[in-house]
Design a protein around this motif. Sequence first.
Motif, PDB file in Angstrom:
ATOM      1  N   ASP A  27       0.825  -1.211   0.000  1.00 17.42           N
ATOM      2  CA  ASP A  27       0.000   0.000   0.000  1.00 17.42           C
ATOM      3  C   ASP A  27       0.855   1.255   0.000  1.00 17.42           C
ATOM      4  O   ASP A  27       0.350   2.375   0.005  1.00 17.42           O
ATOM      5  CB  ASP A  27      -0.996   0.005   1.156  1.00 17.42           C
ATOM      6  N   CYS A  28       2.181   1.071  -0.028  1.00 15.28           N
ATOM      7  CA  CYS A  28       3.107   2.194  -0.090  1.00 15.28           C
ATOM      8  C   CYS A  28       4.374   1.765  -0.816  1.00 15.28           C
ATOM      9  O   CYS A  28       4.921   0.697  -0.537  1.00 15.28           O
ATOM     10  CB  CYS A  28       3.452   2.679   1.318  1.00 15.28           C
ATOM     11  N   ILE A  29       4.815   2.594  -1.754  1.00 16.19           N
ATOM     12  CA  ILE A  29       6.081   2.364  -2.450  1.00 16.19           C
ATOM     13  C   ILE A  29       7.042   3.461  -2.020  1.00 16.19           C
ATOM     14  O   ILE A  29       6.735   4.647  -2.124  1.00 16.19           O
ATOM     15  CB  ILE A  29       5.911   2.407  -3.982  1.00 16.19           C
ATOM     16  N   LEU A  30       8.189   3.044  -1.515  1.00 19.07           N
ATOM     17  CA  LEU A  30       9.261   3.970  -1.160  1.00 19.07           C
ATOM     18  C   LEU A  30      10.336   3.886  -2.228  1.00 19.07           C
ATOM     19  O   LEU A  30      10.932   2.827  -2.417  1.00 19.07           O
ATOM     20  CB  LEU A  30       9.847   3.609   0.211  1.00 19.07           C
ATOM     21  N   LEU A  31      10.539   4.984  -2.948  1.00 22.09           N
ATOM     22  CA  LEU A  31      11.637   5.057  -3.910  1.00 22.09           C
ATOM     23  C   LEU A  31      12.818   5.666  -3.178  1.00 22.09           C
ATOM     24  O   LEU A  31      12.788   6.832  -2.790  1.00 22.09           O
ATOM     25  CB  LEU A  31      11.239   5.910  -5.122  1.00 22.09           C
ATOM     26  N   ALA A  32      13.843   4.862  -2.962  1.00 19.99           N
ATOM     27  CA  ALA A  32      15.038   5.285  -2.231  1.00 19.99           C
ATOM     28  C   ALA A  32      16.151   5.508  -3.248  1.00 19.99           C
ATOM     29  O   ALA A  32      16.709   4.558  -3.787  1.00 19.99           O
ATOM     30  CB  ALA A  32      15.441   4.220  -1.212  1.00 19.99           C
ATOM     31  N   LEU A  37      15.678  12.786  -6.727  1.00 20.95           N
ATOM     32  CA  LEU A  37      15.157  14.080  -6.294  1.00 20.95           C
ATOM     33  C   LEU A  37      15.793  15.259  -7.028  1.00 20.95           C
ATOM     34  O   LEU A  37      15.239  16.357  -7.022  1.00 20.95           O
ATOM     35  CB  LEU A  37      15.324  14.238  -4.773  1.00 20.95           C
ATOM     36  N   ASN A  38      16.926  15.035  -7.666  1.00 16.59           N
ATOM     37  CA  ASN A  38      17.604  16.100  -8.415  1.00 16.59           C
ATOM     38  C   ASN A  38      17.330  16.039  -9.914  1.00 16.59           C
ATOM     39  O   ASN A  38      17.933  16.783 -10.675  1.00 16.59           O
ATOM     40  CB  ASN A  38      19.120  16.028  -8.177  1.00 16.59           C
ATOM     41  N   ASP A  39      16.441  15.167 -10.330  1.00 16.35           N
ATOM     42  CA  ASP A  39      16.147  14.980 -11.746  1.00 16.35           C
ATOM     43  C   ASP A  39      14.644  15.210 -11.968  1.00 16.35           C
ATOM     44  O   ASP A  39      13.841  14.296 -11.802  1.00 16.35           O
ATOM     45  CB  ASP A  39      16.558  13.568 -12.171  1.00 16.35           C
ATOM     46  N   ARG A  42      12.718  12.735 -14.438  1.00 12.79           N
ATOM     47  CA  ARG A  42      12.482  11.407 -13.841  1.00 12.79           C
ATOM     48  C   ARG A  42      11.477  11.477 -12.706  1.00 12.79           C
ATOM     49  O   ARG A  42      10.629  10.604 -12.551  1.00 12.79           O
ATOM     50  CB  ARG A  42      13.794  10.815 -13.304  1.00 12.79           C
ATOM     51  N   LEU A  43      11.569  12.520 -11.918  1.00  4.86           N
ATOM     52  CA  LEU A  43      10.663  12.704 -10.782  1.00  4.86           C
ATOM     53  C   LEU A  43       9.211  12.805 -11.266  1.00  4.86           C
ATOM     54  O   LEU A  43       8.314  12.146 -10.724  1.00  4.86           O
ATOM     55  CB  LEU A  43      11.065  13.960 -10.018  1.00  4.86           C
ATOM     56  N   THR A  44       8.989  13.583 -12.302  1.00 10.13           N
ATOM     57  CA  THR A  44       7.648  13.712 -12.876  1.00 10.13           C
ATOM     58  C   THR A  44       7.172  12.377 -13.425  1.00 10.13           C
ATOM     59  O   THR A  44       6.020  11.976 -13.214  1.00 10.13           O
ATOM     60  CB  THR A  44       7.639  14.774 -13.995  1.00 10.13           C
ATOM     61  N   ILE A  58       9.222   9.402  -1.854  1.00  9.34           N
ATOM     62  CA  ILE A  58      10.524   9.475  -2.514  1.00  9.34           C
ATOM     63  C   ILE A  58      11.505  10.117  -1.549  1.00  9.34           C
ATOM     64  O   ILE A  58      11.267  11.231  -1.072  1.00  9.34           O
ATOM     65  CB  ILE A  58      10.424  10.287  -3.829  1.00  9.34           C
ATOM     66  N   LYS A  59      12.581   9.401  -1.248  1.00  8.74           N
ATOM     67  CA  LYS A  59      13.587   9.885  -0.296  1.00  8.74           C
ATOM     68  C   LYS A  59      14.985   9.494  -0.758  1.00  8.74           C
ATOM     69  O   LYS A  59      15.135   8.569  -1.556  1.00  8.74           O
ATOM     70  CB  LYS A  59      13.349   9.290   1.102  1.00  8.74           C
ATOM     71  N   THR A  60      15.981  10.158  -0.224  1.00  9.51           N
ATOM     72  CA  THR A  60      17.358   9.728  -0.429  1.00  9.51           C
ATOM     73  C   THR A  60      17.564   8.413   0.323  1.00  9.51           C
ATOM     74  O   THR A  60      16.727   8.028   1.155  1.00  9.51           O
ATOM     75  CB  THR A  60      18.364  10.769   0.100  1.00  9.51           C
ATOM     76  N   ILE A  61      18.678   7.773   0.082  1.00  6.74           N
ATOM     77  CA  ILE A  61      18.986   6.524   0.800  1.00  6.74           C
ATOM     78  C   ILE A  61      19.051   6.790   2.304  1.00  6.74           C
ATOM     79  O   ILE A  61      18.415   6.082   3.093  1.00  6.74           O
ATOM     80  CB  ILE A  61      20.310   5.895   0.293  1.00  6.74           C
ATOM     81  N   ASP A  62      19.808   7.808   2.718  1.00 11.01           N
ATOM     82  CA  ASP A  62      19.944   8.100   4.151  1.00 11.01           C
ATOM     83  C   ASP A  62      18.606   8.434   4.799  1.00 11.01           C
ATOM     84  O   ASP A  62      18.306   7.952   5.891  1.00 11.01           O
ATOM     85  CB  ASP A  62      20.928   9.249   4.381  1.00 11.01           C
ATOM     86  N   ASP A  63      17.786   9.249   4.128  1.00 12.83           N
ATOM     87  CA  ASP A  63      16.482   9.594   4.676  1.00 12.83           C
ATOM     88  C   ASP A  63      15.550   8.376   4.715  1.00 12.83           C
ATOM     89  O   ASP A  63      14.716   8.257   5.610  1.00 12.83           O
ATOM     90  CB  ASP A  63      15.844  10.743   3.895  1.00 12.83           C
ATOM     91  N   SER A  64      15.710   7.475   3.761  1.00 13.65           N
ATOM     92  CA  SER A  64      14.927   6.239   3.765  1.00 13.65           C
ATOM     93  C   SER A  64      15.294   5.383   4.975  1.00 13.65           C
ATOM     94  O   SER A  64      14.409   4.854   5.663  1.00 13.65           O
ATOM     95  CB  SER A  64      15.162   5.450   2.469  1.00 13.65           C
ATOM     96  N   VAL A  65      16.595   5.245   5.227  1.00 15.75           N
ATOM     97  CA  VAL A  65      17.061   4.482   6.392  1.00 15.75           C
ATOM     98  C   VAL A  65      16.485   5.079   7.671  1.00 15.75           C
ATOM     99  O   VAL A  65      15.960   4.367   8.530  1.00 15.75           O
ATOM    100  CB  VAL A  65      18.609   4.443   6.444  1.00 15.75           C
ATOM    101  N   LYS A  66      16.556   6.416   7.787  1.00 17.42           N
ATOM    102  CA  LYS A  66      16.038   7.084   8.992  1.00 17.42           C
ATOM    103  C   LYS A  66      14.546   6.842   9.158  1.00 17.42           C
ATOM    104  O   LYS A  66      14.078   6.555  10.256  1.00 17.42           O
ATOM    105  CB  LYS A  66      16.328   8.587   8.921  1.00 17.42           C
ATOM    106  N   ALA A  67      13.796   6.954   8.075  1.00 19.42           N
ATOM    107  CA  ALA A  67      12.340   6.763   8.141  1.00 19.42           C
ATOM    108  C   ALA A  67      12.001   5.328   8.543  1.00 19.42           C
ATOM    109  O   ALA A  67      11.148   5.097   9.415  1.00 19.42           O
ATOM    110  CB  ALA A  67      11.696   7.109   6.805  1.00 19.42           C
TER     111      ALA A  67
END
Length: 158
Positions: A27-32, A37-39, A42-44, A58-67
Amino acid sequence: MIKNLRVDHRLLHGQVAFSWSSFLGADCILLASDSLLNDELRLTTVKIARPPGIKLVIKTIDDSVKAINSGVTDKYKLFIVTDTIEGASILARQCNIKNINLGGTKSATNKKKLSRAVYATDDEVELLKELCKEGIKLNIQMIPSEPEINGQSVLNNL
């Protein structure tokens, strides 16, 4: 609950958005991804590919780990997709994920072919071997209806 950690350089597309999400009951997809986020293009594109009724984060790898480690994702049936083998190794190691699905990585002249859609540099092959030694299961599978290929067996035959 983490349903799957997948490496796919395309991140979110038909196979991921529909085949895998429904197969996993996500029910949730996390794109790590550290590059997504800088493109803007691709983001669109990935935002448009989001299946209806499924939350997209959508998060960076580090922010994904933290979440993940904070517990904020525990309420979801979470499908994590990252675009690099290195990203998957960080997530697996730092979030205690014991299985990585290799779904697709770009081919290049400096990469070895592990399957018809998975290619890895020598450094990535060594990283995958280390993950196997740490007890992390690797499987190669593009779509759920295909048979799983044991990643460790493929690595042992290189």
